[in-house]
Scaffold this motif. Sequence first.
Motif, PDB file in Angstrom:
ATOM      1  N   PRO A 196      -3.608   0.145   8.988  1.00 28.30           N
ATOM      2  CA  PRO A 196      -4.445  -0.645   9.368  1.00 28.30           C
ATOM      3  C   PRO A 196      -5.081  -1.325   8.245  1.00 28.30           C
ATOM      4  CG  PRO A 196      -5.283   1.374   9.695  1.00 28.30           C
ATOM      5  CD  PRO A 196      -3.987   1.611   9.399  1.00 28.30           C
ATOM      6  N   PRO A 197      -5.761  -2.405   8.389  1.00 31.60           N
ATOM      7  CA  PRO A 197      -6.339  -3.135   7.166  1.00 31.60           C
ATOM      8  C   PRO A 197      -7.272  -2.284   6.390  1.00 31.60           C
ATOM      9  CG  PRO A 197      -6.299  -4.545   9.088  1.00 31.60           C
ATOM     10  CD  PRO A 197      -6.021  -3.180   9.684  1.00 31.60           C
ATOM     11  N   ALA A 198      -7.151  -2.200   5.139  1.00 29.65           N
ATOM     12  CA  ALA A 198      -8.107  -1.184   4.170  1.00 29.65           C
ATOM     13  C   ALA A 198      -9.393  -1.662   4.352  1.00 29.65           C
ATOM     14  CB  ALA A 198      -7.267  -1.210   3.006  1.00 29.65           C
ATOM     15  N   THR A 199     -10.292  -0.793   4.330  1.00 33.42           N
ATOM     16  CA  THR A 199     -11.697  -0.913   4.389  1.00 33.42           C
ATOM     17  C   THR A 199     -12.397  -1.120   2.797  1.00 33.42           C
ATOM     18  OG1 THR A 199     -12.304   1.082   4.889  1.00 33.42           O
ATOM     19  CG2 THR A 199     -11.890  -0.449   6.602  1.00 33.42           C
ATOM     20  N   ASN A 200     -11.802   0.016   2.164  1.00 33.19           N
ATOM     21  CA  ASN A 200     -12.316   0.422   0.850  1.00 33.19           C
ATOM     22  C   ASN A 200     -11.011   0.096  -0.243  1.00 33.19           C
ATOM     23  OD1 ASN A 200     -15.007   1.058   1.245  1.00 33.19           O
ATOM     24  ND2 ASN A 200     -14.171   2.756   2.427  1.00 33.19           N
ATOM     25  N   GLY A 201     -10.694  -0.831  -0.842  1.00 34.62           N
ATOM     26  CA  GLY A 201      -9.706  -1.259  -1.598  1.00 34.62           C
ATOM     27  C   GLY A 201      -8.349  -0.823  -0.685  1.00 34.62           C
ATOM     28  N   THR A 202      -7.131  -0.836  -1.351  1.00 28.95           N
ATOM     29  CA  THR A 202      -5.828  -0.821  -1.044  1.00 28.95           C
ATOM     30  C   THR A 202      -5.221   0.413  -0.920  1.00 28.95           C
ATOM     31  OG1 THR A 202      -4.895  -1.799  -3.116  1.00 28.95           O
ATOM     32  CG2 THR A 202      -5.544  -3.475  -1.403  1.00 28.95           C
ATOM     33  N   GLY A 240       1.284 -13.688   7.043  1.00 27.23           N
ATOM     34  CA  GLY A 240       0.986 -13.851   8.386  1.00 27.23           C
ATOM     35  C   GLY A 240       0.568 -12.547   9.035  1.00 27.23           C
ATOM     36  N   SER A 241       0.690 -11.389   8.392  1.00 28.10           N
ATOM     37  CA  SER A 241       0.298 -10.333   9.033  1.00 28.10           C
ATOM     38  C   SER A 241      -0.845  -9.628   8.479  1.00 28.10           C
ATOM     39  CB  SER A 241       1.601  -9.307   8.748  1.00 28.10           C
ATOM     40  OG  SER A 241       1.025  -8.002   9.178  1.00 28.10           O
ATOM     41  N   ASP A 242      -1.880  -8.813   9.240  1.00 30.34           N
ATOM     42  CA  ASP A 242      -2.851  -8.153   8.658  1.00 30.34           C
ATOM     43  C   ASP A 242      -2.606  -6.709   8.592  1.00 30.34           C
ATOM     44  OD1 ASP A 242      -2.600  -7.596  11.313  1.00 30.34           O
ATOM     45  OD2 ASP A 242      -4.868  -7.956  11.750  1.00 30.34           O
ATOM     46  N   VAL A 243      -1.564  -6.262   8.761  1.00 30.09           N
ATOM     47  CA  VAL A 243      -1.321  -4.682   8.731  1.00 30.09           C
ATOM     48  C   VAL A 243       0.130  -4.434   7.706  1.00 30.09           C
ATOM     49  CG1 VAL A 243      -1.972  -4.140  11.059  1.00 30.09           C
ATOM     50  CG2 VAL A 243       0.593  -4.848  10.597  1.00 30.09           C
ATOM     51  N   HIS A 244       0.126  -3.221   7.119  1.00 35.51           N
ATOM     52  CA  HIS A 244       1.097  -2.794   6.312  1.00 35.51           C
ATOM     53  C   HIS A 244       2.166  -2.070   7.229  1.00 35.51           C
ATOM     54  CE1 HIS A 244      -1.847  -4.141   3.070  1.00 35.51           C
ATOM     55  NE2 HIS A 244      -0.784  -4.296   2.315  1.00 35.51           N
ATOM     56  N   ARG A 245       3.302  -2.360   7.016  1.00 35.94           N
ATOM     57  CA  ARG A 245       4.310  -1.639   7.660  1.00 35.94           C
ATOM     58  C   ARG A 245       5.336  -0.858   6.810  1.00 35.94           C
ATOM     59  NH1 ARG A 245       3.371  -6.307  10.920  1.00 35.94           N
ATOM     60  NH2 ARG A 245       2.960  -5.976  13.062  1.00 35.94           N
ATOM     61  N   ARG A 270       0.965  -1.085   0.127  1.00 39.49           N
ATOM     62  CA  ARG A 270       0.089  -0.033  -0.071  1.00 39.49           C
ATOM     63  C   ARG A 270       0.845   1.265  -0.059  1.00 39.49           C
ATOM     64  NH1 ARG A 270      -4.206  -0.646   4.658  1.00 39.49           N
ATOM     65  NH2 ARG A 270      -4.853   1.525   3.922  1.00 39.49           N
ATOM     66  N   HIS A 271       0.302   2.185  -0.339  1.00 43.43           N
ATOM     67  CA  HIS A 271       1.186   3.495  -0.548  1.00 43.43           C
ATOM     68  C   HIS A 271       0.482   4.742  -0.270  1.00 43.43           C
ATOM     69  CE1 HIS A 271       2.504   0.641  -3.556  1.00 43.43           C
ATOM     70  NE2 HIS A 271       3.776   1.048  -3.325  1.00 43.43           N
ATOM     71  N   ILE A 272       1.346   5.931   0.267  1.00 40.37           N
ATOM     72  CA  ILE A 272       0.845   7.031   0.512  1.00 40.37           C
ATOM     73  C   ILE A 272       1.585   8.136  -0.368  1.00 40.37           C
ATOM     74  CG2 ILE A 272       0.570   9.148   2.263  1.00 40.37           C
ATOM     75  CD1 ILE A 272       0.035   6.758   4.402  1.00 40.37           C
ATOM     76  N   GLU A 273       1.239   8.727  -1.081  1.00 36.47           N
ATOM     77  CA  GLU A 273       1.800  10.056  -2.186  1.00 36.47           C
ATOM     78  C   GLU A 273       2.457  10.994  -1.116  1.00 36.47           C
ATOM     79  OE1 GLU A 273      -0.329  11.032  -5.323  1.00 36.47           O
ATOM     80  OE2 GLU A 273      -1.039   9.178  -5.876  1.00 36.47           O
TER      81      GLU A 273
END
Length: 353
Positions: free
Chosen positions: A344-350, A303-308, A283-286
Amino acid sequence: MADTAAPAADPADDLVRARAGDDAAFTRLVEPLRRELHAHCYGMLGSAHDADDALQDALLKAWKGLGGFQGRSSLRSWLYSVTTNTCLDAVRRRGTRALPVDLGPSSERTVADAAPRTDVAWLGPYPDGTLGAGPLAPDARYEQREAVELAFVAACQHLPGNQRAALLLFEVLGFSAAEIAEIMRTSRASVNSALQRARAVVAERVPDRTQQQTLRELDDDRLREVVTGFSTALERGDADALVALLTEDVTWSMPPLPQWYRGLGPVTDFAVRVPLTGCGSWRHIETSANGQPAVACYLRGDGSDVHRAWSINVLTLRGARIAEITSFIGQEHFPAFGLPAELPPATNGTFVS
């Protein structure tokens, strides 16, 4: 109702108060200059973290030594003298910083299990969100954002400390040779010699067109298409979409990994084998770094539910295509950009915009 706001403090009064030990007055004096002083430290040292340390050290020295400021020059010039000499001390202690392209030729084959080099002091990205767009002085050659562009800062790292300081003070900050001689406690002849040598080295390493010139020719929609397209291609594992954004001679480097890749073939092979298929979910943030478009990358492994937090990817453009990707790997880069350590896990897409 009458305006009851307190009048702005007079700098001359604040200087008197600061000399008498009023730290709030000293803070008011230096606050308008803090951002440009910090950018100067980054230009000298090539690390936002080192710039933090150097500026803190310099301002402490200035606070303790304010009684010795006689007012023969401006407070700004005096603060630059203290800050520059603090940075020169740091350069002598720590040496210079590098990018992978400084260490050797590009890799022709993908190294999927590359190990970071810990024996190299790596150049780092710079959070530029509050930098102004114009020059700091009427006769400065480089704009404030141009002065922190990766190519310029990397070129400056190839200069001895005194040449680096003279170039930044003259070309970026607009100080005269005579003022620089006073700041650096040397002669005007030495300053002019340092400038001549520094300009020759930098001219060989910096492209003819700066990123600011390139970005001004792109409309906002096209720039966003490039940056969003890069992020989306990585998230979807879409090699064709990624390749469509790149120049034929594109480079991709990833400090602190020493390997780097040049050309559409090697870069595409690396992208397909590693970030597009071999890492996990992205996942990304501009964002923006070094006066250039950038993308903060977050990785989710098995095995992870979060993006670090993984890397700050600084994009160097030529026209409307990406000519260089510099991926600064490490969670330690994220706090300076005001970015979270994980998503945190995305709710609307990634995709995170």
